[in-house]
Design an enzyme around this catalytic site. Structure first.
Site, PDB file in Angstrom:
ATOM      1  N   HIS A  56       0.854  -1.204   0.000  1.00  0.00           N
ATOM      2  CA  HIS A  56       0.000   0.000   0.000  1.00  0.00           C
ATOM      3  C   HIS A  56       0.880   1.241   0.000  1.00  0.00           C
ATOM      4  O   HIS A  56       2.096   1.150   0.141  1.00  0.00           O
ATOM      5  CB  HIS A  56      -0.990  -0.020   1.161  1.00  0.00           C
ATOM      6  CG  HIS A  56      -0.393   0.120   2.529  1.00  0.00           C
ATOM      7  ND1 HIS A  56       0.426  -0.842   3.080  1.00  0.00           N
ATOM      8  CD2 HIS A  56      -0.487   1.098   3.460  1.00  0.00           C
ATOM      9  CE1 HIS A  56       0.787  -0.461   4.294  1.00  0.00           C
ATOM     10  NE2 HIS A  56       0.261   0.722   4.549  1.00  0.00           N
ATOM     11  N   HIS A  58       1.500   3.921   1.842  1.00  0.00           N
ATOM     12  CA  HIS A  58       2.081   4.692   2.951  1.00  0.00           C
ATOM     13  C   HIS A  58       3.615   4.726   2.866  1.00  0.00           C
ATOM     14  O   HIS A  58       4.259   3.723   2.535  1.00  0.00           O
ATOM     15  CB  HIS A  58       1.629   4.122   4.300  1.00  0.00           C
ATOM     16  CG  HIS A  58       0.199   4.442   4.604  1.00  0.00           C
ATOM     17  ND1 HIS A  58      -0.546   3.745   5.524  1.00  0.00           N
ATOM     18  CD2 HIS A  58      -0.622   5.395   4.103  1.00  0.00           C
ATOM     19  CE1 HIS A  58      -1.776   4.257   5.583  1.00  0.00           C
ATOM     20  NE2 HIS A  58      -1.842   5.253   4.719  1.00  0.00           N
ATOM     21  N   ASP A  60       6.008   4.699   4.942  1.00  0.00           N
ATOM     22  CA  ASP A  60       6.854   3.765   5.704  1.00  0.00           C
ATOM     23  C   ASP A  60       6.862   2.368   5.075  1.00  0.00           C
ATOM     24  O   ASP A  60       7.541   1.468   5.574  1.00  0.00           O
ATOM     25  CB  ASP A  60       6.443   3.711   7.189  1.00  0.00           C
ATOM     26  CG  ASP A  60       5.037   3.185   7.405  1.00  0.00           C
ATOM     27  OD1 ASP A  60       4.133   3.552   6.629  1.00  0.00           O
ATOM     28  OD2 ASP A  60       4.836   2.404   8.357  1.00  0.00           O
ATOM     29  N   HIS A  61       6.142   2.202   3.967  1.00  0.00           N
ATOM     30  CA  HIS A  61       6.158   0.936   3.228  1.00  0.00           C
ATOM     31  C   HIS A  61       6.772   1.068   1.836  1.00  0.00           C
ATOM     32  O   HIS A  61       7.224   0.084   1.270  1.00  0.00           O
ATOM     33  CB  HIS A  61       4.737   0.356   3.123  1.00  0.00           C
ATOM     34  CG  HIS A  61       4.198  -0.048   4.462  1.00  0.00           C
ATOM     35  ND1 HIS A  61       4.065  -1.362   4.851  1.00  0.00           N
ATOM     36  CD2 HIS A  61       3.806   0.698   5.528  1.00  0.00           C
ATOM     37  CE1 HIS A  61       3.608  -1.408   6.100  1.00  0.00           C
ATOM     38  NE2 HIS A  61       3.440  -0.175   6.527  1.00  0.00           N
ATOM     39  N   HIS A 114      -7.507  -0.516   5.513  1.00  0.00           N
ATOM     40  CA  HIS A 114      -6.466   0.385   6.036  1.00  0.00           C
ATOM     41  C   HIS A 114      -6.243   1.511   5.023  1.00  0.00           C
ATOM     42  O   HIS A 114      -6.266   2.686   5.353  1.00  0.00           O
ATOM     43  CB  HIS A 114      -5.199  -0.419   6.287  1.00  0.00           C
ATOM     44  CG  HIS A 114      -4.013   0.387   6.727  1.00  0.00           C
ATOM     45  ND1 HIS A 114      -3.957   1.030   7.939  1.00  0.00           N
ATOM     46  CD2 HIS A 114      -2.838   0.659   6.112  1.00  0.00           C
ATOM     47  CE1 HIS A 114      -2.788   1.654   8.046  1.00  0.00           C
ATOM     48  NE2 HIS A 114      -2.101   1.454   6.944  1.00  0.00           N
ATOM     49  N   ASP A 131      -0.275  -3.647   6.315  1.00  0.00           N
ATOM     50  CA  ASP A 131      -0.941  -3.114   7.511  1.00  0.00           C
ATOM     51  C   ASP A 131      -2.414  -3.516   7.563  1.00  0.00           C
ATOM     52  O   ASP A 131      -3.242  -2.791   8.120  1.00  0.00           O
ATOM     53  CB  ASP A 131      -0.837  -1.579   7.537  1.00  0.00           C
ATOM     54  CG  ASP A 131       0.575  -1.102   7.823  1.00  0.00           C
ATOM     55  OD1 ASP A 131       1.446  -1.937   8.126  1.00  0.00           O
ATOM     56  OD2 ASP A 131       0.805   0.122   7.741  1.00  0.00           O
ATOM     57  N   HIS A 169       4.383  -4.567  10.803  1.00  0.00           N
ATOM     58  CA  HIS A 169       4.869  -3.927  12.042  1.00  0.00           C
ATOM     59  C   HIS A 169       4.953  -4.914  13.204  1.00  0.00           C
ATOM     60  O   HIS A 169       4.177  -5.871  13.276  1.00  0.00           O
ATOM     61  CB  HIS A 169       3.921  -2.793  12.484  1.00  0.00           C
ATOM     62  CG  HIS A 169       3.927  -1.608  11.581  1.00  0.00           C
ATOM     63  ND1 HIS A 169       4.746  -0.518  11.780  1.00  0.00           N
ATOM     64  CD2 HIS A 169       3.195  -1.330  10.473  1.00  0.00           C
ATOM     65  CE1 HIS A 169       4.520   0.391  10.833  1.00  0.00           C
ATOM     66  NE2 HIS A 169       3.579  -0.086  10.017  1.00  0.00           N
TER      67      HIS A 169
HETATM   68 ZN   LIG Z   1      -0.006   1.815   6.456  1.00  0.00          ZN
END
Ligand SMILES: [Zn+2]
Length: 258
Positions: A56, A58, A60-61, A114, A131, A169
């Site tokens: 996805h 985001h 941090d990915h 999400h 996530d 995570h």
């Molecule tokens: Zn995320």
């Protein structure tokens, strides 16, 4: 069994590194939010990055995707319905990510909730779910509805119990504190609390989990269980007639849980 190792990133992200079946020096990574720790892991072991899988949009990915793809020439795969910082092979549910140089194939599953276009990759007894599903928890509903997320999680719960679950995570211990609050009589949760604490005390990831374990401990996969339903109804102060209503209550309870 697929050789998958965690590359820790940021505070609690895992970038998963998958070894090729044909050539163990050829690897793929899942959700590289940061290029630096991946580049360090590749250099330390003389590995070749062949593919990047993103679940996805985001940062941090996917924050490291462009740099890693440019440096290695690796092919990048990502969700068809989301905007990523770099061009990727656009994957949606029903598609297959074929990474021929590694001898790997992953079926793509749509798991909105999400984020609106979140996808997961499933293959070789493993699930890479970003996530969407965490161990003992699930992602926050940033772009999707409770109904969508419950349907996404129900689909993942239908996978074989032995499926190894690689989440984005390390949230397991905090999630278990919440799970215990929802289901104080669930002994599988209590057992897992002890096991997770022992692993974390040694600095070892609690992941991967398995679908079978998640069905026993994860309140978000247990909206139909009588104990979860009645805990949600006590908090809501009203009857919750459907699994979606129970799920939505549990999700909003967790959002404010400390
Ligand atoms: Zn995320």
């Amino acid at each position: 069994m697929l050789d998958v190792r965690p590359i820790p990133a940021f505070k609690d992200n895992y970038i998963w590194m998958i070894r090729g079946l044909r050539d163990p020096a050829a690897v793929a990574v899942v959700d590289p939010g940061d290029a630096a720790p991946v580049a360090a892991a590749l250099a330390a072991e003389g590995l070749r990055l062949e593919a990047i899988l993103a679940t996805h949009h985001h940062a941090d990915h996917v924050g490291g995707v462009a740099e890693l793809a440019a440096a290695s020439g690796a092919r990048a795969y990502g969700p068809a319905r989301e905007r990523l910082p770099v061009a990727v092979e656009r994957m949606a549910g029903g598609a297959t990510a074929r990474i021929e140089s590694l001898g790997l194939e992953f079926a793509v599953i749509d798991v909105p909730g999400h984020t609106a276009g979140h996808i997961a990759y499933r293959g070789h007894g493993a699930l890479f779910c970003g996530d969407t599903l965490f161990s003992a928890g699930c992602g926050r509903l940033f772009e999707g509805t409770a109904e969508q997320m419950l349907a996404s999680l129900d689909g993942l719960a239908d996978l074989p119990d032995a499926t190894r679950v690689f989440c984005g995570h390390e949230y397991t211990e905090a999630n278990l504190r919440f799970a215990m609050t929802v289901e104080p009589r669930n002994s599988a949760i209590m057992d897992y609390v002890k096991r997770a604490a022992a692993l974390r005390a040694q600095g070892t990831p609690t992941l991967p989990s398995t679908i079978g374990l998640e069905k026993r401990v994860n309140p978000f996969l247990r909206s139909r269980h009588e104990d979860v339903k009645s805990a949600a109804e006590s908090r809501a102060g009203r009857p919750l007639p459907t699994p979606v209503a129970v799920f939505a209550e549990i999700r909003s309870w967790k959002d404010g849980f400390r």
